[in-house]
Design a protein around this motif. Sequence first.
Motif, PDB file in Angstrom:
ATOM      1  N   ASP A  90       1.071  -1.046   0.181  1.00  0.00           N
ATOM      2  CA  ASP A  90      -0.224   0.147  -0.287  1.00  0.00           C
ATOM      3  C   ASP A  90       0.952   1.415   0.201  1.00  0.00           C
ATOM      4  O   ASP A  90       0.477   2.179   0.154  1.00  0.00           O
ATOM      5  N   HIS A  91       2.475   1.303  -0.106  1.00  0.00           N
ATOM      6  CA  HIS A  91       2.949   2.234   0.008  1.00  0.00           C
ATOM      7  C   HIS A  91       3.963   2.165  -1.390  1.00  0.00           C
ATOM      8  O   HIS A  91       4.523   3.112  -1.180  1.00  0.00           O
ATOM      9  N   ASP A 172       2.228   4.134   8.633  1.00  0.00           N
ATOM     10  CA  ASP A 172       1.214   3.524   9.002  1.00  0.00           C
ATOM     11  C   ASP A 172       1.000   3.949  10.911  1.00  0.00           C
ATOM     12  O   ASP A 172      -0.171   2.956  11.489  1.00  0.00           O
ATOM     13  N   CYS A 236      -0.040   7.488   7.134  1.00  0.00           N
ATOM     14  CA  CYS A 236      -1.070   6.872   5.143  1.00  0.00           C
ATOM     15  C   CYS A 236      -3.176   6.242   5.441  1.00  0.00           C
ATOM     16  O   CYS A 236      -3.526   6.212   4.580  1.00  0.00           O
ATOM     17  N   HIS A 237      -3.054   6.057   7.112  1.00  0.00           N
ATOM     18  CA  HIS A 237      -4.329   5.117   7.394  1.00  0.00           C
ATOM     19  C   HIS A 237      -5.408   6.242   8.507  1.00  0.00           C
ATOM     20  O   HIS A 237      -6.130   5.864   9.006  1.00  0.00           O
TER      21      HIS A 237
HETATM   22 FE   LIG Z   1       0.319   0.994   5.595  1.00  0.00          FE
END
Ligand SMILES: [Fe+2]
Length: 282
Positions: A90-91, A172, A236-237
């Motif tokens: 996801d990165h 994260d 990121c989240h």
């Molecule tokens: Fe992530």
Amino acid sequence: MPTSLYAPLEPTMAHAPTEIAPDTFLIHQIQPACGQPLFVYINSLVIRGAEPVIVDTGTPANRRQWMEDVFALVEPEDVRWIYLSHDDVDHSGNLEQVLDACPNATLICSWPIVERHTNCLNFPLERCRWVNEGESFDVGDRVLTALQPPVFDSPTTRGLWDPSTGVYWAVDTFATPLMDAPTNDLDGIDAEFWQFGLTLFAFGGVSPWLSYVDDAKFNAHVDRVQSLPITMVAGCHTPPLVGQRIDDAFGIVRGFPTTEAPPLPDQAALEEILAATAVAPA
Ligand SMILES: [Fe+2]
Ligand SMILES: [Fe+2]
């Protein structure tokens, strides 16, 4: 013709990039949570300074939208730096495409990132610069520093500190599910739900080792980040964190070594999901 489970998908919900600080943009993807009416953001960052920087490269599932969003902000030829926080998909999901699109960019990575990720990317080592924890690099109008965030899910993870804007890329850390999307703030979030979400994602999705760490040592590690003059936490989240929300988030994270890990959805939960999403036979 069977459909590949790994074929790029379109995002189910678009969210245009957000300028969170001068010339600093969050690139968004919104992913529905599995089995719950919740949403999870998958963000990247673009710093459009004198030497533009792309921080993390989104996901394969959102490739088309991610490329459109990023390259509407900066011309591919102008990108000088690609900063990879770690090698999770996801990165790093569009890393190959970004390297191809941005021929003048140097990839800021590290020896462990190359070692771990060589199984799926032939790293152009001549375009790489290895930056380890605590090291800095000059991008023309600012000096950025790699700094490990409090909670992380890869040994390669390094956050990114930009002292010129006060933005810290926490990777994260502070990951949380959201009840509503698209939303770019936590103003209306229930405090108890937020604390539960941060805790569930930290233990269940990022760092199950939190149960084993020494409380004092962990909090000394958190001090290194929180002592920075941070004005904005981007991750990121999570929606961006500002003001009191930053202190509150760090406060929750500081309690993780003495927090009991929440139970995770089990096989019964999976069967409920399957039953709820079952497609009737034709
Ligand atoms: Fe992530
Ligand atoms: Fe990760």
